[in-house]
Scaffold this active site. Structure first.
Site, mmCIF file in Angstrom:
data_model
loop_
_atom_site.group_PDB
_atom_site.id
_atom_site.type_symbol
_atom_site.label_atom_id
_atom_site.label_comp_id
_atom_site.label_asym_id
_atom_site.label_seq_id
_atom_site.Cartn_x
_atom_site.Cartn_y
_atom_site.Cartn_z
ATOM 1 C CD GLU A 432 5.892 -2.139 0.882
ATOM 2 O OE1 GLU A 432 5.063 -2.489 1.739
ATOM 3 O OE2 GLU A 432 5.615 -1.363 -0.049
ATOM 4 C CG ASP A 505 4.955 0.789 3.471
ATOM 5 O OD1 ASP A 505 5.501 0.558 4.570
ATOM 6 O OD2 ASP A 505 5.522 1.360 2.523
ATOM 7 C CG ASP A 507 1.173 1.849 0.621
ATOM 8 O OD1 ASP A 507 1.349 0.606 0.518
ATOM 9 O OD2 ASP A 507 2.089 2.671 0.464
ATOM 10 C CG ASP A 509 2.747 0.476 -4.285
ATOM 11 O OD1 ASP A 509 1.935 0.115 -5.166
ATOM 12 O OD2 ASP A 509 3.593 1.377 -4.434
#
Ligand code: 0RA
Length: 734
Positions: A432, A505, A507, A509
Site C-alpha cells: 500500500e 498499513d 489502520d 484504510d
C-alpha cells in the site's frame, strides 16, 4: 482387552486387528490427525443419527461439548440393537462399535445414505478415543457399554428403565496420543451441524458448548430444508426471484437416486453453487452439478427463444456463466453407491446422476417459467447484461493484448520484479502506498521478492461487472503481474509467484484495501486461495526500546499484555470485599479489562455507544454480544459492569499500564512508510523472522456471506455483523 482375555476366537482377533489398523494409520481412515480429523470424529457419530432420521425413526439429535472436553451425541432413534448378533455370538452393539464397517444395518433394508467423507463409521471413532461410553434405550431398558481405544472395558449391562423411549447416546474423548488437536471448537462444528439440518428437513439438531467460559447454544430445525438454506445464503443479497424448488427420484443402476434442487436469483454478480451427495459437500462438483448446469442453460435459452426474449444471435453467444450470474443454488442428491473422484475425493462420479438431475430440472424449470413469465424476463435480462459485460471485457482484453500488456512479456512498469524465475521460490508483495513501496523495494531480497506498489483504493469487485473491472488500471496491473490471465483464459499453472503477500498499513484504510484485495482474489481468482498462494503480511504496530534493546510488537493486545505484566510488579489489586487478589488473579482481571477496553474502543470507532450496546444485549437475553460475555466473566470475578462504566476499573487498568510504561520508549508506527528499508525487511519481509498469515477458505458458505456483507450494498446487516462480532478483519478466518 483384559475383559476379553481367555476367549480369543477368530472374530475377536479380527476385531483387534481392525482397531489396531485404525490406530496405526489414523489418517487413512479420517484424513488427518489435526483439527480436521479431530472434528471429523463428531461427524462420523452424528452421521449415524442422521441415518436413523433418514430412515424415518429419529427426529432429534443433541450434540454437546462437555466440560471435560469429551463430546456427546444423543438421538431418539431406534437405538443400536443390543441382542446377540446372529453370526458373531456377541451383542450387536459390540459388533457395531468394534468391527470396521459394521455400522450399517444388518438386514440390508436401508442403504447408508449418510456417511462422512470417509464413511468409516462409529467403530473407527471408538478406536481413536481414549474412552467411549454408549447408552442405548431399547426394549424398555437403558443399556450401557464402555470402551477404551476400541476395546471393551465394560461389558453390556442394563443400568435402568426407560419405558417406551428409544435412542442412542454416544460420549467419547479423543485419544490425545494420536491427535495434535486438543479441543472441539464451536465455530468449526456449528456450520456443519446447521448445514446437516438444512439438508435433512424436519430434523432438530440441538448444539451446546459447556466447555470453557463461552456457553454457546443453538437449535437448528428447518421445515423448508434446502429452500431455507438458499434463503440463508442470500440473507444479505437482493432477491430477483422467489426460491424455486425441484425434486424427484429415478431408478438408477444401483437403486433409487433422489435429487433436490433449490435456486434463487439475486442482483449479485457472483454465483454460489453448493452441491451435496449423501449429505457430503462435493466441493469439486461432479455429475449432479454438470446435469444441473446443462439443464439450466438449455431451459433458459429455449424459453428465451420461444418467447422472443432472445434474438438468434444472442441465443448463440450466451454462455452458461452468463446464465449463472447472481444465482444461488443448492443441489442435494442421495445415491445408493456413490463414486467420489477428484483430487480431494469430493467430486461425484456416477454418470447416470447427470441425466437424472438434468431431466428433473429442465421439466420443472420450463413449467416454472411458463407460469411466472415476469421472473423469466428478469432472469433473461440479467443474463444478457452479463453477456454484454463479458463481450466488452473480451474486446478490452484483446486491445490490451495487441498493445502487449497482457502477454507477460511486458510487465507493468510499477512492478519491481525479482530475478529468480521458479515461481515456487518467488514472492510478490502488494504494498500500500508509494513510500512503503520504496522501502520495500530497497529492503527486499532482490533474487526472490518482487514489489508491486498499489496506489489508492482497489476497485470493489463485489459491485462491478467484469468489463468495469478490466477497465481499472490497478486491477489490470495485478492480473498482469500475477501472470495467470483472467476469466476464460485463466491458467493457474502460469502463476509467476507462489506467495502473493498483501502488505498494508495496520489502520482502517489498510484494512479496507486488504479486504478489497481479498474480495478480488476470492471472487475472481479463488484458485490462488485454494492453493494457499495468498498471504497477509503482519507488520509490527510498535517499536519498544528498553535500555538500548529494541523489540517490535505486533498488536495492541500484545503491547498491553507486556505493559500489564511489567506494571503489576509493584501493584496490589483488591476486590469489592477488600481482599488482595493473588498475582495470577490480578493478571487475569487486568487481561479481561484490557479486552473490555478493546471491544469498547472498536464499538466507539464504528459509531456505537458501548454502554448502550451492552445494555441492549443484556436486556435481550441470548444473543452473541462480545461485551455481554466479557462482563459476565467480570461478574464471576466479583465486579460489576458499573465498576467499569463508572471508571473505577478503567483507572486501575490505566494505572497499572502507565506503571509498566516507565523506563520504556514506545513508538507506534503510523504506517509502513515510516519504517526504513532495513526495518521493514527485518520485521515484515525477512522469511527467517517475519509473521505471515496464510489465507485459507475453510467454509465457502461463511466466506460468501461475509464478503457479501462487507462489500455489498446492504448497510443494516453490515452494522449488525460488526455489532455482533466487534469486527476485526485480522481475526476473520478466511
Ligand atoms: C445398527 C442397526 C440399527 C440401528 C443402528 C445400528 C443405530 C446406530 C446408531 C449410532 C448412533 N445412533 C444410532 N442409531 C441406530 C437398526 C436397529 C433396528 O433395526 O431396530
Amino acid at each position: 482387552m483384559s475383559e476379553q482375555s481367555g476367549n480369543y476366537n477368530a472374530e475377536n482377533i479380527q476385531v483387534l486387528e481392525g482397531m489396531e489398523a485404525v490406530r496405526k494409520r489414523p489418517a487413512m481412515y479420517i484424513g488427518d490427525t489435526g483439527e480436521r480429523g479431530y472434528h471429523h470424529l463428531v461427524y462420523e457419530v452424528v452421521d449415524n443419527s442422521i441415518d436413523e432420521a433418514l430412515a424415518g425413526y429419529c427426529s432429534m439429535i443433541d450434540v454437546t461439548i462437555n466440560p471435560d472436553g469429551s463430546l456427546t451425541v444423543q438421538d431418539n432413534g431406534r437405538g443400536i440393537p443390543v441382542d446377540l448378533h446372529p453370526t458373531q455370538k456377541r451383542p450387536a452393539i459390540e459388533v457395531v462399535l468394534t468391527v470396521l464397517h459394521a455400522g450399517g444395518k444388518f438386514d440390508g433394508s436401508n442403504y447408508k445414505v449418510s456417511g462422512g467423507l470417509h464413511g468409516v463409521g462409529v467403530s473407527c471413532v471408538n478406536a481413536l478415543s481414549e474412552w467411549m461410553n454408549v447408552e442405548v434405550k431399547r426394549n424398555g431398558k437403558v443399556h450401557r457399554m464402555e470402551f477404551s481405544r476400541g476395546h471393551v472395558t465394560k461389558k453390556l449391562e442394563v443400568v435402568g428403565e426407560c419405558g417406551d423411549e428409544t435412542g442412542t447416546k454416544v460420549t467419547f474423548f479423543p485419544d490425545h496420543t494420536i491427535f495434535s488437536c486438543r479441543a472441539f471448537k464451536w465455530e468449526i462444528l456449528v456450520n456443519r451441524l446447521r448445514e446437516l439440518a438444512f439438508l435433512n428437513k424436519g430434523v432438530t439438531i440441538h448444539f451446546r458448548d459447556d466447555e470453557g467460559e463461552a456457553h454457546h447454544e443453538e437449535t437448528f430445525h428447518y421445515e423448508g430444508g434446502i429452500d431455507e438454506f438458499v434463503g440463508y445464503l442470500n440473507l444479505n443479497k437482493k432477491p430477483l426471484s422467489p426460491v424455486i424448488h425441484f425434486e424427484g427420484s429415478k431408478e438408477g443402476t444401483t437403486g433409487m437416486v433422489q435429487a433436490e434442487v433449490s435456486l434463487q436469483y439475486t442482483d449479485s454478480y457472483s454465483t454460489l453453487e453448493q452441491t451435496y451427495c449423501n449429505n457430503i459437500h462435493t466441493i469439486e462438483g461432479g455429475t449432479h452439478l454438470s446435469g444441473f448446469r446443462r439443464a439450466l442453460t438449455a431451459t433458459i435459452k429455449k424459453y428465451g427463444l420461444d418467447n422472443k426474449l432472445l434474438k438468434e444471435k444472442e441465443f448463440d453467444s450466451l454462455t452458461g456463466d452468463d446464465m449463472r450470474e447472481g444465482l444461488t443454488v443448492v443441489v442435494s442428491v442421495k445415491v445408493p453407491q456413490p463414486q467420489f473422484e477428484g483430487q480431494t475425493k469430493t467430486k461425484l462420479g456416477n454418470g447416470e446422476v447427470d441425466g437424472i438431475v438434468g431431466s428433473i430440472v429442465s421439466d420443472r424449470l420450463m413449467t416454472f417459467f411458463e407460469e411466472n413469465p415476469s421472473v423469466a424476463k428478469i432472469v433473461i435480462e440479467k443474463t444478457l447484461l452479463a453477456a454484454r459485460a463479458r463481450e466488452a471485457a473480451r474486446a478490452a482484453r484483446e486491445s490490451t493484448r495487441r498493445k502487449g500488456v497482457m502477454d507477460g512479456l511486458s510487465l507493468p512498469g510499477k512492478l519491481r520484479d525479482c530475478s529468480e524465475r521458479d515461481p515456487a521460490k518467488t514472492e510478490l508483495f502488494l504494498v500500500e502506498g508509494d513510500s512503503a513501496g520504496g522501502s520495500a523495494q530497497t529492503g527486499r531480497d532482490r533474487a526472490t521478492q518482487a514489489i508491486l506498489p498499489l496506489r489508492g483504493k482497489v476497485l470493489n469487485v463485489e459491485k462491478a461487472r467484469i468489463d468495469r473491472m478490466l477497465a481499472n488500471a490497478e486491477i489490470r496491473t495485478l492480473i498482469t503481474a500475477i501472470g495467470c490471465g483472467f476469466g476464460e483464459e485463466w491458467d493457474v499453472s502460469k502463476a509467476r509467484y507462489h506467495k502473493i503477500v498483501i502488505m498494508t498499513d495496520a489502520d482502517v484504510d489498510g484494512a479496507h484495501i486488504r479486504t478489497l484485495l481479498l474480495t478480488f482474489f476470492y471472487r475472481k481468482m479463488p484458485e490462488l486461495i485454494d492453493r494457499g498462494y495468498i498471504y497477509l503480511a503482519q507488520p509490527p504496530l510498535y517499536k519498544v526500546e528498553r535500555k538500548k534493546r529494541t523489540e517490535y510488537v505486533l498488536t495492541d493486545g500484545e503491547l498491553t499484555e507486556r505493559l500489564l505484566t511489567l506494571g503489576l510488579d509493584d501493584f496490589e489489586v483488591k476486590n469489592a470485599a477488600g481482599d488482595t487478589l493473588a498475582r495470577d488473579n490480578a493478571a487475569e482481571l487486568l487481561k479481561l479489562l484490557a479486552e473490555i477496553e478493546a471491544t469498547s474502543k472498536m464499538l466507539e470507532e464504528r459509531g456505537f455507544d458501548p454502554k448502550a450496546v451492552f445494555e441492549d444485549a443484556a436486556a435481550q437475553g441470548g444473543g452473541a454480544s462480545m461485551l455481554k460475555k466479557q462482563f459476565s466473566s467480570l461478574s464471576a470475578m466479583g465486579f460489576t459492569p458499573g465498576d467499569w462504566f463508572g471508571g473505577k476499573l478503567k483507572k486501575l487498568l490505566d494505572d497499572v499500564r502507565s506503571h509498566g510504561r516507565q523506563g520504556l520508549s514506545i513508538y507506534r508506527f503510523k504506517g509502513l512508510g515510516e519504517m526504513d528499508a532495513d526495518e521493514l525487511f527485518d520485521t515484515t519481509m525477512n522469511p527467517a523472522k517475519r509473521h505471515m498469515l496464510q489465507v485459507k477458505l475453510e467454509d465457502a458458505v461463511e466466506a460468501d456471506r461475509i464478503f457479501t456483507l462487507l462489500m455489498g450494498d446492504e448497510v443494516e446487516p453490515r452494522r449488525k455483523f460488526i455489532e455482533d462480532n466487534a469486527l476485526n478483519v485480522r481475526n476473520l478466518d478466511i
